[in-house]
Scaffold this motif. Structure first.
Motif, PDB file in Angstrom:
ATOM      1  N   ILE A  13       0.785  -1.212   0.485  1.00 35.10           N
ATOM      2  CA  ILE A  13      -0.015  -0.383  -0.337  1.00 35.10           C
ATOM      3  C   ILE A  13       1.068   1.201  -0.488  1.00 35.10           C
ATOM      4  O   ILE A  13       1.763   1.799   0.703  1.00 35.10           O
ATOM      5  CB  ILE A  13      -0.722   0.374   1.452  1.00 35.10           C
ATOM      6  N   GLY A  84       5.068   8.452  -5.108  1.00 36.76           N
ATOM      7  CA  GLY A  84       4.698   9.291  -4.021  1.00 36.76           C
ATOM      8  C   GLY A  84       6.213  11.283  -3.407  1.00 36.76           C
ATOM      9  O   GLY A  84       5.813  11.019  -4.646  1.00 36.76           O
ATOM     10  N   ASN A  85       6.134  11.019  -2.511  1.00 34.34           N
ATOM     11  CA  ASN A  85       6.453  12.239  -2.631  1.00 34.34           C
ATOM     12  C   ASN A  85       8.698  12.667  -3.546  1.00 34.34           C
ATOM     13  O   ASN A  85       8.795  13.166  -3.308  1.00 34.34           O
ATOM     14  CB  ASN A  85       7.365  12.371  -0.865  1.00 34.34           C
ATOM     15  N   LEU A  93      20.545  12.095  -1.147  1.00 34.53           N
ATOM     16  CA  LEU A  93      19.767  10.853  -0.591  1.00 34.53           C
ATOM     17  C   LEU A  93      21.171  10.718   0.574  1.00 34.53           C
ATOM     18  O   LEU A  93      22.637   9.810  -0.010  1.00 34.53           O
ATOM     19  CB  LEU A  93      20.060   9.708  -1.353  1.00 34.53           C
ATOM     20  N   ALA A 251       3.104   0.802   3.663  1.00 39.05           N
ATOM     21  CA  ALA A 251       3.833   2.264   2.994  1.00 39.05           C
ATOM     22  C   ALA A 251       3.270   3.546   2.726  1.00 39.05           C
ATOM     23  O   ALA A 251       3.720   4.097   1.337  1.00 39.05           O
ATOM     24  CB  ALA A 251       5.246   1.593   1.842  1.00 39.05           C
ATOM     25  N   ILE A 260      -4.358   4.786   8.279  1.00 39.92           N
ATOM     26  CA  ILE A 260      -4.883   3.456   7.653  1.00 39.92           C
ATOM     27  C   ILE A 260      -5.316   2.580   9.361  1.00 39.92           C
ATOM     28  O   ILE A 260      -6.279   1.989   9.031  1.00 39.92           O
ATOM     29  CB  ILE A 260      -4.133   3.101   7.073  1.00 39.92           C
ATOM     30  N   ALA A 475       8.223   5.136   6.145  1.00 42.81           N
ATOM     31  CA  ALA A 475       9.372   6.533   6.890  1.00 42.81           C
ATOM     32  C   ALA A 475       8.608   6.458   8.271  1.00 42.81           C
ATOM     33  O   ALA A 475       8.808   6.872   9.353  1.00 42.81           O
ATOM     34  CB  ALA A 475       9.212   7.996   6.398  1.00 42.81           C
ATOM     35  N   GLY A 487      15.084  10.395   3.411  1.00 42.50           N
ATOM     36  CA  GLY A 487      14.764   8.612   1.819  1.00 42.50           C
ATOM     37  C   GLY A 487      15.245   8.104   1.832  1.00 42.50           C
ATOM     38  O   GLY A 487      15.399   6.583   1.790  1.00 42.50           O
TER      39      GLY A 487
HETATM   40  C1  LIG Z   1       9.017  19.389  -1.023  1.00 42.54           C
HETATM   41  C2  LIG Z   1       9.868  17.511  -0.338  1.00 42.54           C
HETATM   42  C3  LIG Z   1      11.800  17.508  -0.951  1.00 42.54           C
HETATM   43  C4  LIG Z   1      12.133  16.619  -0.152  1.00 42.54           C
HETATM   44  N1  LIG Z   1      13.475  16.346  -0.001  1.00 42.54           N
HETATM   45  C5  LIG Z   1      14.525  15.242   0.018  1.00 42.54           C
HETATM   46  C6  LIG Z   1      15.700  15.252  -0.095  1.00 42.54           C
HETATM   47  O1  LIG Z   1      16.314  15.734  -0.821  1.00 42.54           O
HETATM   48  N2  LIG Z   1      16.401  14.489   0.489  1.00 42.54           N
HETATM   49  C7  LIG Z   1      15.812  13.212   1.577  1.00 42.54           C
HETATM   50  O2  LIG Z   1      15.843  12.129   1.906  1.00 42.54           O
HETATM   51  N3  LIG Z   1      13.900  13.383   1.328  1.00 42.54           N
HETATM   52  C8  LIG Z   1      13.633  13.749   0.931  1.00 42.54           C
HETATM   53  N4  LIG Z   1      12.353  14.520   1.152  1.00 42.54           N
HETATM   54  C9  LIG Z   1      11.522  13.346   2.349  1.00 42.54           C
HETATM   55  C10 LIG Z   1      11.407  12.137   1.222  1.00 42.54           C
HETATM   56  O3  LIG Z   1      10.392  12.352   0.239  1.00 42.54           O
HETATM   57  C11 LIG Z   1      10.679  11.139   2.168  1.00 42.54           C
HETATM   58  O4  LIG Z   1      11.330  10.841   3.334  1.00 42.54           O
HETATM   59  C12 LIG Z   1       9.965   9.738   1.501  1.00 42.54           C
HETATM   60  O5  LIG Z   1       9.049   9.667   0.337  1.00 42.54           O
HETATM   61  C13 LIG Z   1       9.443   9.416   2.304  1.00 42.54           C
HETATM   62  O6  LIG Z   1       9.027   7.731   2.000  1.00 42.54           O
HETATM   63  P1  LIG Z   1       7.797   6.702   2.101  1.00 42.54           P
HETATM   64  O7  LIG Z   1       7.830   5.822   1.688  1.00 42.54           O
HETATM   65  O8  LIG Z   1       7.559   6.681   3.659  1.00 42.54           O
HETATM   66  O9  LIG Z   1       6.361   7.474   1.823  1.00 42.54           O
HETATM   67  P2  LIG Z   1       6.159   8.957   0.261  1.00 42.54           P
HETATM   68  O10 LIG Z   1       7.672   8.474  -0.787  1.00 42.54           O
HETATM   69  O11 LIG Z   1       5.069   9.439   0.813  1.00 42.54           O
HETATM   70  O12 LIG Z   1       5.324   7.748  -0.501  1.00 42.54           O
HETATM   71  C14 LIG Z   1       3.465   7.106   0.422  1.00 42.54           C
HETATM   72  C15 LIG Z   1       2.933   6.646  -0.884  1.00 42.54           C
HETATM   73  O13 LIG Z   1       1.939   6.327  -0.097  1.00 42.54           O
HETATM   74  C16 LIG Z   1       0.731   6.851  -1.024  1.00 42.54           C
HETATM   75  N5  LIG Z   1      -0.651   6.823  -0.237  1.00 42.54           N
HETATM   76  C17 LIG Z   1      -0.988   7.739   1.028  1.00 42.54           C
HETATM   77  N6  LIG Z   1      -1.844   7.019   1.124  1.00 42.54           N
HETATM   78  C18 LIG Z   1      -2.170   5.952   0.495  1.00 42.54           C
HETATM   79  C19 LIG Z   1      -3.382   5.285   1.067  1.00 42.54           C
HETATM   80  N7  LIG Z   1      -4.450   5.641   1.814  1.00 42.54           N
HETATM   81  N8  LIG Z   1      -4.082   4.556  -0.523  1.00 42.54           N
HETATM   82  C20 LIG Z   1      -2.876   4.107  -0.875  1.00 42.54           C
HETATM   83  N9  LIG Z   1      -1.683   4.806  -1.188  1.00 42.54           N
HETATM   84  C21 LIG Z   1      -1.557   5.813  -0.415  1.00 42.54           C
HETATM   85  C22 LIG Z   1       0.978   8.033  -2.116  1.00 42.54           C
HETATM   86  O14 LIG Z   1       0.742   8.237  -2.443  1.00 42.54           O
HETATM   87  C23 LIG Z   1       2.373   8.134  -1.820  1.00 42.54           C
HETATM   88  O15 LIG Z   1       2.705   7.843  -3.489  1.00 42.54           O
HETATM   89  C24 LIG Z   1      11.065  15.716   1.101  1.00 42.54           C
HETATM   90  C25 LIG Z   1      10.048  15.527   0.486  1.00 42.54           C
HETATM   91  C26 LIG Z   1       9.084  16.728   0.408  1.00 42.54           C
HETATM   92  C27 LIG Z   1       8.040  16.680  -0.114  1.00 42.54           C
END
Ligand SMILES: Cc1cc2nc3c(=O)[nH]c(=O)nc-3n(C[C@H](O)[C@H](O)[C@H](O)COP(=O)(O)OP(=O)(O)OC[C@H]3O[C@@H](n4cnc5c(N)ncnc54)[C@H](O)[C@@H]3O)c2cc1C
Length: 506
Positions: A13, A84-85, A93, A251, A260, A475, A487
């Motif tokens: 997810i 995602g983000n 990184l 995720a 969730i 995260a 990240g």
């Molecule tokens: C502007 C910005 C700049 C950044 N720059 C950096 C950087 O330079 N270096 C770094 O290390 N980190 C950076 N980050 C942080 C980094 O992007 C995040 O730490 C990382 O993406 C987290 O990964 P994740 O898998 O936890 O979540 P995410 O990458 O946010 O993924 C979560 C996913 O789950 C999906 N989702 C959410 N809810 C649901 C649901 N109910 N059903 C189905 N899907 C769902 C979302 O749409 C998304 O695709 C930055 C973030 C932002 C916003």
């Protein structure tokens, strides 16, 4: 309710840094993977915004607001999209330092140990850097942890003004380093992300993953014993769907994963799934971020990536022996969307300035970010009321962050006073502003990992305490908040969990 009659090996997810990376690993290992993502593919034109548009339109904010402690709604700055983000990240990184896994002295107390050690993640960091094509220079950052080999790719070239600043800062006795960056081979879309290195790999696997975008997961359903997830309920184009898998991986990011679980409350789990410890949603953390503008002596492109990092004050300074955090250049003003979110600095300026004036400001400044970690606080938390998400959040370690900002101001002023420095000059003011609550992209910590089921949500392998087939890979499992981007650690940990899951499925 429409029931998908395929029984998948794994239902994942969220397709961000964690979900897409993990899904690709398992699909490549021949597992039947379903990847559910609420967003869609982000058009290229929306990914690489490098102009005043960034400040003018409410870009990169999902429509659904969240609510702060004061009850006021706010629109978090993040994207729901395949990848995602990482679709909008700066792609810097960096690895956590060894001591961050063991606990670090901070202004308001000591950060908790992870239970894991740096050595447990080191091989996964190596692999994460290879997969995400990280370009960097080993041996420059004085606080970087040991590594087995050089970066997979050499450092990216710096904007000339930054190259010069690198030399200017070094003359002050500082040790600036090339920031490690994820960089693809595509000239149209050069910044590496989880769509390219995760979703695309998952789709190209011998057993391609099934990817359902536009699928908002609302709840998980358990069997009568309450120990196994039997179904994943999602809303797709107005219909309710039910998906099933032997293993289920959350995720969805630090806030939505917790939401969730809390929404999956039922007879067996009245306060939410995996929440016997009452820890789900608690300990929300996000680094304190302050943007600061320095005046450049001559125009630059205003559009470039972050490139220069400094960790001189990571563990403290001459006055205090607690961690202050990291400094990096922010990328060009018109390229770095965090600036657009940082009142009163630029969001206010951008509303008042005509477009050419904003361009002018961008071309004549160097931007810096100061980043300080916070400590986990159980009262900083995500809760839900039906569809609504509430975020109660008060940052701590405030003085440490102020010290970092003033320390950096002092440093750049000394650099400017050096007659050999030519690319920056003294200014009457150094506009600065702190990122508000809405900057949620670096959030972590709402489902922390640990070996004690009474004080954590997942065990050290990423499996939810008390549930046999539910894992969390994103995260939200961080026990503490790093002062570098999360990240790479998210990706490395997702690779580690994927290997554990593969063993479980074998
Ligand atoms: C502007 C910005 C700049 C950044 N720059 C950096 C950087 O330079 N270096 C770094 O290390 N980190 C950076 N980050 C942080 C980094 O992007 C995040 O730490 C990382 O993406 C987290 O990964 P994740 O898998 O936890 O979540 P995410 O990458 O946010 O993924 C979560 C996913 O789950 C999906 N989702 C959410 N809810 C649901 C649901 N109910 N059903 C189905 N899907 C769902 C979302 O749409 C998304 O695709 C930055 C973030 C932002 C916003």
């Amino acid at each position: 309710m429409i029931i998908d009659d395929t029984l998948y090996d794994v239902v994942v997810i969220g397709s961000g840094a964690a979900g897409a990376t993990l899904a690709a690993e398992l699909a490549q290992a021949g597992r039947r993977v379903l990847l559910l993502e609420r967003g869609e593919r982000l058009p290229l034109v929306d990914q690489n915004v490098g102009d005043v548009e960034l400040f003018r339109r409410p870009r990169y904010h999902p429509e659904q607001p969240w609510f702060g402690s004061d009850g006021d709604p706010f629109n978090p700055q993040m994207v729901y999209a395949l990848g995602g983000n990482t679709k909008i990240w700066a792609a810097v990184l960096e690895r956590l330092r060894e001591a961050e896994f063991e606990g670090v002295a901070m202004q308001d107390g000591r950060s908790p140990a992870w239970g894991l050690h740096y050595g447990d993640l080191a091989p996964w960091y190596d692999r994460a850097e290879a997969l995400y094509r990280v370009h960097g220079q080993a041996g420059e950052d004085p606080t970087a942890p040991p590594r087995a080999a050089a970066y997979p790719y050499g450092p990216r070239p710096m904007e000339p003004v930054l190259e010069q600043l690198h030399a200017d800062l070094s003359r002050q006795g500082l040790r600036p380093y090339h920031l490690p960056l994820s960089w693809s081979e595509s000239s149209a879309d050069p910044i590496g992300d989880a769509e390219l290195f995760g979703v695309e790999r998952a789709l190209a696997a011998v057993t391609p993953a099934a990817v359902r975008s536009g699928a908002v997961v609302e709840a998980l359903h358990v069997d009568p014993s309450g120990r196994e997830v039997k179904g994943v309920e999602a809303r797709i184009a107005g219909d309710r769907w039910l998906f099933q898998g032997h293993q289920v991986v959350l995720a969805a990011g630090a806030v939505n994963t917790a939401a969730i679980l809390l929404r999956s409350a039922g007879e067996r789990h009245p306060s939410g799934l995996a929440n016997d410890s009452d820890q789900v949603g608690r300990n929300l953390m996000k680094p304190q971020l302050t943007a600061l503008l320095q005046r450049a002596s001559s125009p630059n492109s205003g559009r470039y990536s972050p490139a220069l990092g400094l960790t001189e004050y990571y563990w403290g300074d001459k006055n205090v022996d607690y961690a202050l955090g990291s400094i990096r250049n922010g990328g060009g003003v018109l390229q770095d969307l965090l600036f657009a979110e940082s009142p009163p600095l630029l969001s206010l300026v951008s509303r008042l300035l005509p477009d050419p004036a904003l361009e002018w400001l961008a071309d004549r400044s160097i931007t810096w970010w100061a980043m300080t970690a916070v400590l986990p606080d159980p009262e900083n938390r995500v809760t839900v009321r039906g569809e609504r998400i509430d975020v109660a959040y008060i940052p701590n370690n405030r003085e440490a962050h102020d010290r970092l900002v003033y320390r950096w101001l002092d440093t750049i002023q000394k650099t400017e006073a050096d007659p050999a420095t030519t690319v920056v000059q003294r200014a009457p003011i150094y506009p600065r502003g702190e990122a508000p609550l809405s900057v949620m992209g670096l959030a972590c910590g709402t489902c922390r990992m640990g070996s004690d089921p009474a004080s954590s949500v997942v065990n050290l392998e990423g499996r939810c305490h008390g549930l046999e087939n539910l894992w969390i890979a994103d995260a939200s499992v961080f026990p503490s908040c790093p002062a570098v981007g999360p990240g790479l650690t998210v990706i490395a940990n997702a690779l580690r969990i994927a290997a554990r899951l593969e063993a479980e499925l074998a």
